[in-house]
Scaffold this active site. Structure first.
Site, mmCIF file in Angstrom:
data_model
loop_
_atom_site.group_PDB
_atom_site.id
_atom_site.type_symbol
_atom_site.label_atom_id
_atom_site.label_comp_id
_atom_site.label_asym_id
_atom_site.label_seq_id
_atom_site.Cartn_x
_atom_site.Cartn_y
_atom_site.Cartn_z
ATOM 1 N N ASP A 72 1.990 -10.629 7.670
ATOM 2 C CA ASP A 72 2.427 -9.889 6.483
ATOM 3 C C ASP A 72 3.711 -9.114 6.750
ATOM 4 O O ASP A 72 4.255 -8.494 5.824
ATOM 5 C CB ASP A 72 1.327 -8.942 5.993
ATOM 6 C CG ASP A 72 0.866 -7.971 7.071
ATOM 7 O OD1 ASP A 72 0.266 -8.434 8.048
ATOM 8 O OD2 ASP A 72 1.097 -6.751 6.931
ATOM 9 N N ASN A 73 4.223 -9.160 7.976
ATOM 10 C CA ASN A 73 5.508 -8.542 8.307
ATOM 11 C C ASN A 73 6.570 -9.589 8.620
ATOM 12 O O ASN A 73 7.577 -9.273 9.271
ATOM 13 C CB ASN A 73 5.358 -7.594 9.504
ATOM 14 C CG ASN A 73 4.554 -6.360 9.180
ATOM 15 O OD1 ASN A 73 4.468 -5.964 8.013
ATOM 16 N ND2 ASN A 73 3.956 -5.755 10.179
ATOM 17 N N ASP A 90 10.021 -4.436 7.734
ATOM 18 C CA ASP A 90 8.973 -3.481 8.110
ATOM 19 C C ASP A 90 9.183 -2.918 9.515
ATOM 20 O O ASP A 90 8.577 -3.364 10.476
ATOM 21 C CB ASP A 90 7.584 -4.110 7.979
ATOM 22 C CG ASP A 90 7.110 -4.113 6.545
ATOM 23 O OD1 ASP A 90 7.812 -3.558 5.686
ATOM 24 O OD2 ASP A 90 6.033 -4.671 6.274
ATOM 25 N N ASP A 149 -3.036 7.146 1.610
ATOM 26 C CA ASP A 149 -2.406 8.050 0.656
ATOM 27 C C ASP A 149 -1.108 7.498 0.078
ATOM 28 O O ASP A 149 -0.498 8.108 -0.803
ATOM 29 C CB ASP A 149 -2.159 9.426 1.289
ATOM 30 C CG ASP A 149 -1.279 9.355 2.538
ATOM 31 O OD1 ASP A 149 -0.572 8.349 2.736
ATOM 32 O OD2 ASP A 149 -1.316 10.323 3.329
ATOM 33 N N ARG A 199 14.580 0.791 0.006
ATOM 34 C CA ARG A 199 14.921 -0.440 0.719
ATOM 35 C C ARG A 199 15.470 -1.479 -0.260
ATOM 36 O O ARG A 199 15.087 -1.506 -1.431
ATOM 37 C CB ARG A 199 13.684 -1.003 1.432
ATOM 38 C CG ARG A 199 12.943 0.027 2.256
ATOM 39 C CD ARG A 199 11.973 -0.588 3.231
ATOM 40 N NE ARG A 199 10.859 -1.273 2.604
ATOM 41 C CZ ARG A 199 9.810 -1.760 3.285
ATOM 42 N NH1 ARG A 199 9.771 -1.632 4.599
ATOM 43 N NH2 ARG A 199 8.821 -2.374 2.664
ATOM 44 N N GLY A 222 0.798 -1.212 0.000
ATOM 45 C CA GLY A 222 0.000 0.000 0.000
ATOM 46 C C GLY A 222 0.833 1.265 0.000
ATOM 47 O O GLY A 222 0.366 2.323 -0.433
#
Length: 501
Positions: free
Chosen positions: A264-265, A274, A137, A188, A105
């Site tokens: 998801d991390n 993350d 955003d 990254r 995202g």
């Protein structure tokens, strides 16, 4: 057609992005795995910090950041030849609850380059919205981006597997969080940013063909040693379990709290990934919760090892459609974590205490020390650094004792420790050298990051750059930075770090 390979001439010639070798293997899997996406980028971007050491490890020359296109590319407003930007799709369990479809995202995979360090994915975080932004955003603010840049490189300096941070750029673009802030982008790098959640997504939606394609991709490119196993997917899971066990042992030993260990991390390569509401322990508290949003303490420091085990079971469940034995081989594969983690952590803690020829009673001695630390909230990093000088001089022993209010309890334990050290071979100087090599003097304490953030928000990036240099060598004595190794100031206890970024 063979993929281009790394060009060694990059190391000596001036930096020329046109000579970078792009592999983009994940993008080649197709639209089920992500969406082509251009970065929105930062208007009026400027450099905040760069990791020249990481660039050098890629084989890039010293002038890599001086190329006229580099700042634009790493702030999302330019593109080097060969890039194939995409946002990847994944799912995940967040705070133990299935969260449905997630995805990149705020992150954007620019592509995969071949380099002197092997294939590396290049990713922007904060470069604008993607199809997976979920009404967000797609931006990252300077505050959280400084923390991620510094901690990625600090963990590398500590020798802990991690994604890396190549650069940090910023602009005056306003971004609303709890208050109005300004935008930033972190560049990254990692061999892969694939997460447990990538597999969970395809399993949850019954897309078993895509699940198989993803597993084959990871096996071929990241775990080729598992391809000849009787059940390659189970062999891959076993290796992921072992790497995750080693990673969690590293975290616990250094006093690192991730703060948001959602599936998801969690990295398929066993990397720290993350960096959000993370924190290093100041006063030792097994129940410490570094994430202000974690009101139930699911991701408290002492719970991290069990959460990792739970997450591995979630990954195993996602892989279940790929095996035909009812999941027995997957259960056995996850069991490697259960068996490996306590052994790995015990070895790291024995090293931190300087204990050789491990003995049965060592566990009790170490646990009694940790109970003393927890009872008085003794500073974790300072304790182990000062322990490295135990017995070297009366002054050193006094400095260590000064960390404790209950001197009698400390002296009783110290005598047991002294007696235990006498059973090991080798001299005190060799033991001290070993301890100093595993007990860092400098970690990214929250108050240090906060001071750098406040200066950066005022337009002064020098403290970010200074901390970056300092944390590349966390085990070294750096007398000019002695204040960074001291106890945190009183105001540090009031800092609150949450998931908001």
């Amino acid at each position: 057609m063979n993929a281009p390979s790394f060009d060694p001439a990059l190391q000596t010639a001036g930096f020329d992005p046109a000579r970078l070798s792009w592999l983009n293997r994940y993008a080649a899997l197709g639209e089920r795995f992500g969406t082509p996406q251009a970065a929105l980028g930062l208007p009026g971007a400027r450099w905040v910090a760069r990791s020249d050491g990481l660039a050098a490890s890629l084989g890039w020359p010293a002038d890599w950041s001086e190329h006229p296109d580099t700042l634009a590319v790493l702030s999302g407003t330019g593109r080097w030849p060969g890039m194939a930007p995409m946002a990847t799709v994944y799912g995940g369990h967040q705070f133990g609850v299935w969260a449905g479809q997630l995805g990149d995202g705020r992150a954007l995979l620019l592509g995969e380059i071949d380099s002197a360090a092997g294939p590396q994915e290049l990713q922007l975080k904060g470069s604008g919205p993607t199809p997976y932004s979920r009404r967000g955003d797609g931006r990252a603010v300077l505050r959280s981006s400084v923390r991620e840049f510094l901690c990625s490189e600090a963990m590398h300096g500590l020798g802990i597997p991690t994604t890396r941070a190549l650069a940090l750029t910023a602009s005056d673009l306003p971004v609303m969080r709890e208050r109005m802030e300004t935008a930033a982008v972190v560049t990254r790098m990692a061999p892969s940013f694939l997460r447990f959640g990538h597999f969970e997504h395809f399993c949850h939606h019954g897309q078993h063909e895509a699940l198989r394609t993803l597993a084959d991709f990871v096996l071929q490119h990241h775990y080729p040693q598992c391809l000849d196993a009787p059940v390659p997917v189970a062999a891959m899971l076993a290796e992921v379990s072992r790497r995750t066990a080693d990673l969690l042992a590293d975290w616990q030993a250094v006093g690192f709290c991730h703060g948001v260990m959602n599936t998801d991390n969690m990295s398929m390569l066993g990397l720290t990934i993350d960096y959000g509401p993370f924190g290093f322990l100041d006063g030792f508290d097994p129940g410490h919760i570094c994430n202000h949003s974690d009101d139930r303490g699911r991701y408290a420091y002492a719970r991290q090892p069990q959460v990792a085990y739970w997450n591995l079971h979630a990954l195993a469940q996602a892989l279940l459609p790929l095996v035909g034995d009812g999941g027995e081989t997957l259960a056995e594969a996850v069991g490697h974590y259960r068996d490996r983690f306590p052994v790995a952590l015990a070895a790291r803690m024995a090293d931190k205490f300087g204990l050789q020829d491990h003995r049965d009673e060592d566990g009790e001695l170490i646990n009694d020390a940790l109970r003393l630390l927890a009872g008085e909230r003794v500073d974790y990093t300072l304790f182990f650094r000062r322990l490295s000088d135990f017995g070297a001089s009366a002054t050193a022993d006094a400095a260590l004792a000064d960390l404790f209010v209950d001197r009698d309890a400390w002296q009783a334990w110290a005598q047991r420790y002294r007696d235990r050290l006498a059973l090991d071979a080798g001299d005190a100087a060799a033991r001290r050298a070993r301890l100093l090599a595993v007990n860092p003097k400098y970690v990214l304490r929250n108050h240090l990051a906060e001071q750098a953030i406040r200066q950066a928000q005022a337009g002064d990036f020098s403290e970010v750059q200074r901390l970056h240099r300092l944390l590349q060598h966390p085990f070294d004595e750096q007398p000019e930075h002695e204040a960074d190794a001291g106890l945190p100031p009183d105001w540090a206890s009031g800092l609150e770090i949450s998931c908001s970024s």
